[in-house]
Design a protein around this motif. Structure first.
Motif, PDB file in Angstrom:
ATOM      1  N   LEU A 136     -22.722   5.783  -9.278  1.00 55.57           N
ATOM      2  CA  LEU A 136     -22.540   4.521  -9.989  1.00 55.57           C
ATOM      3  C   LEU A 136     -21.133   4.432 -10.591  1.00 55.57           C
ATOM      4  CD1 LEU A 136     -26.011   4.260 -11.801  1.00 55.57           C
ATOM      5  CD2 LEU A 136     -25.168   2.756 -10.001  1.00 55.57           C
ATOM      6  N   LEU A 137     -20.686   5.559 -11.137  1.00 59.49           N
ATOM      7  CA  LEU A 137     -19.333   5.574 -11.741  1.00 59.49           C
ATOM      8  C   LEU A 137     -18.268   5.301 -10.681  1.00 59.49           C
ATOM      9  CD1 LEU A 137     -19.660   8.647 -14.135  1.00 59.49           C
ATOM     10  CD2 LEU A 137     -19.143   6.310 -14.857  1.00 59.49           C
ATOM     11  N   ASP A 138     -18.434   5.938  -9.540  1.00 56.22           N
ATOM     12  CA  ASP A 138     -17.473   5.747  -8.442  1.00 56.22           C
ATOM     13  C   ASP A 138     -17.469   4.292  -7.967  1.00 56.22           C
ATOM     14  OD1 ASP A 138     -18.006   8.991  -6.828  1.00 56.22           O
ATOM     15  OD2 ASP A 138     -16.883   8.385  -8.605  1.00 56.22           O
ATOM     16  N   ALA A 139     -18.687   3.766  -7.800  1.00 59.09           N
ATOM     17  CA  ALA A 139     -18.805   2.389  -7.312  1.00 59.09           C
ATOM     18  C   ALA A 139     -18.166   1.433  -8.313  1.00 59.09           C
ATOM     19  CB  ALA A 139     -20.278   2.032  -7.123  1.00 59.09           C
ATOM     20  N   ARG A 140     -18.357   1.740  -9.585  1.00 55.70           N
ATOM     21  CA  ARG A 140     -17.819   0.871 -10.630  1.00 55.70           C
ATOM     22  C   ARG A 140     -16.286   0.946 -10.664  1.00 55.70           C
ATOM     23  NH1 ARG A 140     -16.745   0.744 -15.914  1.00 55.70           N
ATOM     24  NH2 ARG A 140     -16.904  -1.365 -16.721  1.00 55.70           N
ATOM     25  N   GLU A 141     -15.805   2.150 -10.488  1.00 57.55           N
ATOM     26  CA  GLU A 141     -14.350   2.343 -10.474  1.00 57.55           C
ATOM     27  C   GLU A 141     -13.732   1.530  -9.319  1.00 57.55           C
ATOM     28  OE1 GLU A 141     -10.585   3.747 -11.433  1.00 57.55           O
ATOM     29  OE2 GLU A 141     -12.423   3.496 -12.580  1.00 57.55           O
ATOM     30  N   GLN A 142     -14.412   1.586  -8.182  1.00 60.24           N
ATOM     31  CA  GLN A 142     -13.933   0.850  -7.017  1.00 60.24           C
ATOM     32  C   GLN A 142     -13.980  -0.660  -7.297  1.00 60.24           C
ATOM     33  OE1 GLN A 142     -12.458   2.309  -4.357  1.00 60.24           O
ATOM     34  NE2 GLN A 142     -11.890   0.197  -3.975  1.00 60.24           N
ATOM     35  N   ALA A 143     -15.060  -1.107  -7.918  1.00 59.71           N
ATOM     36  CA  ALA A 143     -15.198  -2.536  -8.229  1.00 59.71           C
ATOM     37  C   ALA A 143     -14.075  -2.992  -9.155  1.00 59.71           C
ATOM     38  CB  ALA A 143     -16.565  -2.795  -8.869  1.00 59.71           C
ATOM     39  N   ARG A 144     -13.730  -2.142 -10.116  1.00 60.63           N
ATOM     40  CA  ARG A 144     -12.656  -2.501 -11.056  1.00 60.63           C
ATOM     41  C   ARG A 144     -11.323  -2.562 -10.323  1.00 60.63           C
ATOM     42  NH1 ARG A 144     -11.465   0.880 -15.528  1.00 60.63           N
ATOM     43  NH2 ARG A 144     -10.905  -0.920 -16.743  1.00 60.63           N
ATOM     44  N   ARG A 145     -11.155  -1.598  -9.432  1.00 56.74           N
ATOM     45  CA  ARG A 145      -9.921  -1.583  -8.657  1.00 56.74           C
ATOM     46  C   ARG A 145      -9.797  -2.829  -7.787  1.00 56.74           C
ATOM     47  NH1 ARG A 145      -7.892   4.224  -7.879  1.00 56.74           N
ATOM     48  NH2 ARG A 145      -9.791   4.916  -8.844  1.00 56.74           N
ATOM     49  N   LYS A 205     -17.460  -8.897 -11.905  1.00 56.63           N
ATOM     50  CA  LYS A 205     -18.885  -9.170 -12.013  1.00 56.63           C
ATOM     51  C   LYS A 205     -19.680  -7.927 -11.592  1.00 56.63           C
ATOM     52  CE  LYS A 205     -22.203 -12.739 -10.651  1.00 56.63           C
ATOM     53  NZ  LYS A 205     -23.046 -11.980  -9.721  1.00 56.63           N
ATOM     54  N   ARG A 206     -19.301  -7.390 -10.450  1.00 56.25           N
ATOM     55  CA  ARG A 206     -19.961  -6.186  -9.930  1.00 56.25           C
ATOM     56  C   ARG A 206     -19.767  -5.012 -10.918  1.00 56.25           C
ATOM     57  NH1 ARG A 206     -23.758  -3.743  -7.834  1.00 56.25           N
ATOM     58  NH2 ARG A 206     -23.377  -1.903  -6.579  1.00 56.25           N
ATOM     59  N   ALA A 207     -18.579  -4.907 -11.455  1.00 55.23           N
ATOM     60  CA  ALA A 207     -18.294  -3.816 -12.406  1.00 55.23           C
ATOM     61  C   ALA A 207     -19.205  -3.922 -13.630  1.00 55.23           C
ATOM     62  CB  ALA A 207     -16.828  -3.860 -12.830  1.00 55.23           C
ATOM     63  N   ASP A 208     -19.417  -5.163 -14.096  1.00 54.56           N
ATOM     64  CA  ASP A 208     -20.287  -5.370 -15.261  1.00 54.56           C
ATOM     65  C   ASP A 208     -21.733  -5.001 -14.939  1.00 54.56           C
ATOM     66  OD1 ASP A 208     -18.223  -6.098 -16.815  1.00 54.56           O
ATOM     67  OD2 ASP A 208     -18.578  -8.270 -16.685  1.00 54.56           O
ATOM     68  N   GLU A 209     -22.169  -5.398 -13.735  1.00 53.36           N
ATOM     69  CA  GLU A 209     -23.552  -5.059 -13.334  1.00 53.36           C
ATOM     70  C   GLU A 209     -23.734  -3.542 -13.341  1.00 53.36           C
ATOM     71  OE1 GLU A 209     -23.996  -6.706  -9.442  1.00 53.36           O
ATOM     72  OE2 GLU A 209     -24.059  -8.769 -10.177  1.00 53.36           O
ATOM     73  N   LEU A 210     -22.746  -2.858 -12.773  1.00 49.50           N
ATOM     74  CA  LEU A 210     -22.848  -1.396 -12.699  1.00 49.50           C
ATOM     75  C   LEU A 210     -22.819  -0.781 -14.091  1.00 49.50           C
ATOM     76  CD1 LEU A 210     -20.583  -0.973  -9.590  1.00 49.50           C
ATOM     77  CD2 LEU A 210     -22.943  -0.164  -9.731  1.00 49.50           C
ATOM     78  N   ARG A 211     -22.034  -1.399 -14.982  1.00 51.54           N
ATOM     79  CA  ARG A 211     -21.986  -0.869 -16.343  1.00 51.54           C
ATOM     80  C   ARG A 211     -23.367  -0.995 -17.001  1.00 51.54           C
ATOM     81  NH1 ARG A 211     -17.534  -2.707 -20.393  1.00 51.54           N
ATOM     82  NH2 ARG A 211     -18.454  -4.742 -20.094  1.00 51.54           N
ATOM     83  N   ASP A 212     -24.014  -2.148 -16.756  1.00 52.88           N
ATOM     84  CA  ASP A 212     -25.353  -2.340 -17.323  1.00 52.88           C
ATOM     85  C   ASP A 212     -26.331  -1.301 -16.783  1.00 52.88           C
ATOM     86  OD1 ASP A 212     -25.068  -5.976 -17.431  1.00 52.88           O
ATOM     87  OD2 ASP A 212     -24.375  -4.393 -18.786  1.00 52.88           O
TER      88      ASP A 212
END
Ligand SMILES: [Zn+2]
Length: 444
Positions: free
Chosen positions: A409-418, A423-430
């Protein structure tokens, strides 16, 4: 009696600065076109400890570290992101800010001078003019090249053989050098942008900036020149050639290089996607744990970094923090160290080419003894805090357990931020929050 390993001689030498009591130190900085990675972290933490220890020894240190804020990588990225290569400076400023954030949380002290190349073009032009006047450089079209064979001591630092270098040299068809070994000091810009020079519009080559900035901010001769081992050739070799050709004096008395950092046993490389940024790591771990991890290696040794080591390193760091938690800090100087045997031994290994790993070993070895000696405890704590830059604040155990699921999840979120997919980054954070992980972001 400080000894340092000098890459130029390959030997450990007694450190004697040019001016007694004063140290002039230059360390090559980053090209701010991307977030800094853990390899940068290692380099600048290493030289931060060198800087702090020299001051602890009583030296008046002047430390200069540049920003290469004009460069092909920046220009190309500006072209790609904004469709305008002249907007490279906006990118550079963004990454300079994030670099400063990274350095601050790693508790690296600010150098005394942090010049940007773009603020120092006149000094660079003057330097090049001097080299041309002396016959060490020549103009070819709107470009200027350094004539490698005009400098007798070329390749002494990197121990290359000139003929081998010549055979391996690539010559760009756009370049018009007299010798394949020559390198650019000034690159012409046919569009008439960047800076006006005696050779027409253009911009400096990479190597010249460090020679010109070291001379401007520190002087013609410096004591320590530092950087990563990957900079020895061609960058430091070329810096040395430029500076010594112009000033006809030894440029740097000691060349210090930190060993390279491998990520999971492989060279860190953007092109193969094997890069771990400081920012990404700090989302999972306290920066102090990384600093402690670095200091457990001698700065010159290669280092195999693995995320798998981080929980163990954090545990060991916490052990240190807990041992000193209730100990009041005690102001110490180098002169006090000889009266406190543990600290004296730590200083002794530090004087052997900054052996931080051995010094930490000594602390652990004597932990029980230190606990029963408030004076020694206060002194060692102060040394770890002021010279090693360790905050010694225990790190909450929460968040230590990064399961593969969390990691994903952290990796996916990092990629989304990059990807700026907020929106995707926020979902992953939740999702991470639901699993009990609070993610704190820094600016990208
Ligand atoms: Zn440099």
């Amino acid at each position: 009696m400080l000894k340092v390993t000098n890459t130029l001689t390959g030997k450990k030498e007694q450190f004697t600065p040019l001016i007694p009591g004063k140290v002039l130190m230059y360390v090559c900085g980053v090209t701010p076109y991307a977030p800094a990675h853990i390899g940068h972290g290692r380099c600048y933490v290493s030289f931060d400890v060198v800087y702090r220890f020299l001051k602890f020894l009583g030296y008046d240190v002047r430390y200069c570290r540049n920003f290469t804020d004009i460069d092909d990588k920046l220009i190309n990225k500006a072209e790609k992101e904004f469709g305008d290569r002249q907007r490279y400076k906006e990118l550079a400023d963004t990454y300079i800010r994030s670099f400063h954030d990274d350095m601050r949380v790693l508790d690296c002290q600010s150098p005394d001078f942090e010049p940007c190349v773009t603020d120092n073009i006149p000094a660079i032009i003057e330097f090049i003019k001097g080299l041309i006047a002396q016959g060490n450089a020549y103009q070819s079209g709107g470009d200027v090249y350094f004539s490698v064979r005009s400098f007798d001591h070329y390749a002494e630092l990197s121990k290359h053989n000139l003929d081998d270098l010549c055979a391996g040299a690539r010559v760009d068809v756009r370049e018009s050098k007299r010798d394949p070994l020559d390198f650019a000091l000034w690159k012409s810009e046919p569009t008439g942008t960047f800076w006006k020079s005696p050779w027409g519009y253009g911009r400096p080559g990479w190597h010249i900036e460090c020679s010109a900035l070291a001379a401007k901010y520190l002087g013609d001769q410096i004591d320590i020149h530092g950087g990563g081992l990957d900079l020895v050739f061609p960058h430091h070799e070329n810096e040395r050639a430029q500076s010594e050709a112009l000033h006809k004096k030894t440029f740097a008395r000691y060349w210090l290089h930190n060993g390279l950092l491998n990520l999971d046993k492989e060279k860190m490389s953007k092109s193969i996607g094997n890069v771990l940024t400081l920012d990404a790591l700090f989302q999972q771990y306290d920066p102090m744990v990384l600093r402690f991890y670095f200091l457990n290696h001698h700065y010159r040794s290669p280092m195999d970094f693995s995320l798998d080591d981080m929980p163990g390193i954090q545990k060991s760091y916490n052990r240190l923090c807990h041992a000193f938690q209730s100990v009041p800090m005690q102001k110490i100087t180098f002169a006090d160290a000889e009266h406190i045997s543990v600290l004296a031994r730590m200083c002794q290994v530090m004087e052997e080419d900054f052996n931080t790993a051995a010094a930490i070993g000594i602390v652990f070895e004597h932990l029980n003894e230190i606990k029963n000696d408030p004076k020694a405890a206060g002194a060692v704590k102060s040394f770890l805090h002021n010279v090693f830059g360790l905050s010694l604040v225990p790190i909450a155990e929460k968040g230590v357990e990064i399961t593969p699921e969390i990691q994903k999840l952290l990796d996916a979120r990092e990629q989304a931020r990059r990807d700026k997919n907020w929106k995707r980054a926020d979902e992953l954070r939740d999702q991470l929050k639901e699993l009990g992980h609070d993610v704190q972001d820094k600016k990208i």
